[in-house]
Enzyme design. Sequence first.
Site, PDB file in Angstrom:
ATOM      1  N   HIS A  31       0.851  -1.190   0.000  1.00  0.00           N
ATOM      2  CA  HIS A  31       0.000   0.000   0.000  1.00  0.00           C
ATOM      3  C   HIS A  31       0.883   1.235   0.000  1.00  0.00           C
ATOM      4  CE1 HIS A  31      -3.394   2.641   0.822  1.00  0.00           C
ATOM      5  NE2 HIS A  31      -2.567   3.301   1.621  1.00  0.00           N
ATOM      6  N   ASP A  51     -15.502   1.686   7.312  1.00  0.00           N
ATOM      7  CA  ASP A  51     -14.468   2.646   6.953  1.00  0.00           C
ATOM      8  C   ASP A  51     -15.006   3.669   5.959  1.00  0.00           C
ATOM      9  OD1 ASP A  51     -11.672   3.638   6.814  1.00  0.00           O
ATOM     10  OD2 ASP A  51     -11.865   2.986   4.734  1.00  0.00           O
ATOM     11  N   ARG A  64     -15.841  11.831   8.363  1.00  0.00           N
ATOM     12  CA  ARG A  64     -14.607  12.590   8.610  1.00  0.00           C
ATOM     13  C   ARG A  64     -14.459  13.706   7.584  1.00  0.00           C
ATOM     14  NH1 ARG A  64     -10.341   8.106   8.033  1.00  0.00           N
ATOM     15  NH2 ARG A  64      -8.880   9.865   8.008  1.00  0.00           N
ATOM     16  N   SER A 116      -7.800   3.115   8.929  1.00  0.00           N
ATOM     17  CA  SER A 116      -8.443   3.027   7.617  1.00  0.00           C
ATOM     18  C   SER A 116      -7.597   2.190   6.656  1.00  0.00           C
ATOM     19  CB  SER A 116      -8.651   4.446   7.066  1.00  0.00           C
ATOM     20  OG  SER A 116      -9.177   4.403   5.771  1.00  0.00           O
ATOM     21  N   LYS A 150      -8.398  -2.013   5.554  1.00  0.00           N
ATOM     22  CA  LYS A 150      -8.640  -2.403   4.163  1.00  0.00           C
ATOM     23  C   LYS A 150      -7.637  -3.453   3.705  1.00  0.00           C
ATOM     24  CE  LYS A 150      -9.066   1.898   2.771  1.00  0.00           C
ATOM     25  NZ  LYS A 150      -9.375   3.173   2.100  1.00  0.00           N
TER      26      LYS A 150
END
Lengths: 434, 434
Positions: free
Chosen positions: B84, B163, B170, B185, B189
Amino acid sequence: VTVDVRRILREKRNGRAHTPEDVAALIAGYVGGEVPDYQVSAWLMAAFLRGLDETETDALTRALIRSGRTFDWSDLGRPSADKHSTGGVGDKISLILAPLVAACGVLVPMVSGRGLGHTGGTLDKLESIPGFRTHLSPEAMRSQLDALGVVMVGQGADLTPADGKLYALRDVTSTVENESFIVSSIVSKKFAEGADAIVYDVKCGNGAFMKNAESARRLARRLVSTTRSLGRKAAALVTDMSQPLGEAVGNALEVRESVDVLRGGGPEDVRVLTLELAASMLQGCGAEADRASALARAQRALESGAAWEKFLGMVAAQGGDAALVGRPDGMARAPVVHDAKAERAGTIEAIDSFGLGELVVKIGGGRASKEDRIDPRVGLMIRRRLGDTVEAGAVLAEVHLAAEDRSAVEWAARCFQVGSTAPTVPSLILERVE
Amino acid sequence: VTVDVRRILREKRNGRAHTPEDVAALIAGYVGGEVPDYQVSAWLMAAFLRGLDETETDALTRALIRSGRTFDWSDLGRPSADKHSTGGVGDKISLILAPLVAACGVLVPMVSGRGLGHTGGTLDKLESIPGFRTHLSPEAMRSQLDALGVVMVGQGADLTPADGKLYALRDVTSTVENESFIVSSIVSKKFAEGADAIVYDVKCGNGAFMKNAESARRLARRLVSTTRSLGRKAAALVTDMSQPLGEAVGNALEVRESVDVLRGGGPEDVRVLTLELAASMLQGCGAEADRASALARAQRALESGAAWEKFLGMVAAQGGDAALVGRPDGMARAPVVHDAKAERAGTIEAIDSFGLGELVVKIGGGRASKEDRIDPRVGLMIRRRLGDTVEAGAVLAEVHLAAEDRSAVEWAARCFQVGSTAPTVPSLILERVE
């Protein structure tokens, strides 16, 4: 005009101060339905944690006022004044003070609230008088105020509706106990009532919301400065709530005690504080030039029976049974009365006023939640004060109950700490903000 | 079971840490509809300002994971890994890395996002390949992963739905940029994707969300520790984003550059970073025992053409035109290309990567808001790097446009600061968290 709530939130989150325009737009947008509650609740938490300065608090107060009706009594041609108390245990001052100040020729358009939690509410006390109406139309308020000089009512939905909406959101988001929110809520309501001068009685001690003198003094100063910034006269007293005020705690019992004071008797602390607040109101609105003359005038109104006559007139005007109020034992009495007694001899070192207030809620004299119904008959008569010496078995308090309840009597006794040390008893008036 | 949200709010407001049970109940209540958004938004602001510690962040991450589906590839009998990136300008690494690692025998079940703001998104880049499908059923994902070893898809609504719901809240309450929220978050995921090992590429510099090395290092450490606390292998690289990665910025242009790298060419920094991340993935999931062997294996997969073959196989399997991707000028080209040139001779002292990313959004290659459509053809080819010396009139970047736009060309040129001082060029890899 759309308001950029994300920017406003980001700024408060980062500790920046809002412009008055942003505060106004946020509240107007909330009331108007353009700003959703989930953004306002995030703002409440950010403002709670980052704080609002005086300018922001003023702007919030103005925004709350602007959301609804405001009264204006200037055409009645007399000065007007009102008092607000932050709430305590046994605080029945308004019932005596409003007619007393009216008896001195000053208009008293008093809008009061109901009790919630350990503190009582003036409306609940008034409604323990059979027939007494606390909801009057604006026209009826005006006509009674003109004719009698005093009216005591509940807050209609048209007065600062934004405050009601915001308070409900504060309640469910744990953002109630913030000084700026408290100031704006109190001042906006009092401003909307239209009195020329507002006197605040900020309670301090274990029976009040403010537990320490420093926070009470700060709140008093901010209430006064915010009110003045809106162009009204204001003063405040910080007063002791480390023990209940007077002897009676509970709705009908407090009406009886108020009647005692209005007729020249009653507990000393209730009488003294009422006269002090009356003097501040008379001086604040310009009816009297200095404190000494204001105090003397208030004393005369009490001693002459003029305040008592005014009270009876108000009860009658608002549909209450004035004859009944004046009779000994006219007010309904609880069927069961027990004495809470001292287990040992000694000195009263401390009184848990909060615990006594909670006890009254528990036995049916107050509300744990808004929907609860009140039994006007129940309550306490506090027979001992801080620093008193007692023998074992002496009566500390009478517990007035709707039905037998030994645990309530034990609870009452436990609220008195009997020991061997003489406590420092705080002065009734801790500070004056003038 | 009802959750006492007011207590939870009060505790966080007062700076107290939540129990894991309270965090779980709050999020489950929110997803289940018992806890309203106005309470959760107040909590977001309180948690933003008071912070969440590691235990609370772990609990939040678990709660987000628990809200939806999680994949489990263990029955396929091979190690799996994923990467990621926190996002940067010109970051096309995933397109090369996923097939490369799969070519080494490791499963890569990669779920990616779309671009928003100045950073691009892997999904948008893949979708610039005609026919490429980024939404596959779980069954199709599994069957492709088993057959080919790699699948690259978008996030379905069933993966960590809490999320998505929390992120939307948010976004409107200005509580996006909080480290604990970001960690939970991302990790939730990635965890739900089911890979054995997760490698984080935390970008740092003026083209990244993290502008300074300290915050990037802290985020990297927290991503790794939170992932490990959930029982998965994790590592992180903190990498430089003080200038765009590679030359291409823009969707189709980045696919072309990725193809260049997969075929053994392309920019050095893209190639080096891809191999470093591949080695971390291979080592992390246990496919290789040490860094040297992992790096050697990744290099072989790239140089042998195995990674390129794997990429073509994936494109074909997901409906894309593999023959077109392999042809020079197979991908669609922008109709207008202009050179942004240096006004003076000197050294490239700084490159405004954020400004270049914003420019690509402005000319249609990215999204300012979620609903915007993307033109895959437009973008930039960055021709000069930090520390390069240039003559006046030298080409700094090519600007690929859908239509004539001189201001875009000027904008691009302004992003290069040409002066007389040689800058300190940061290393590509700033730190390894292993």
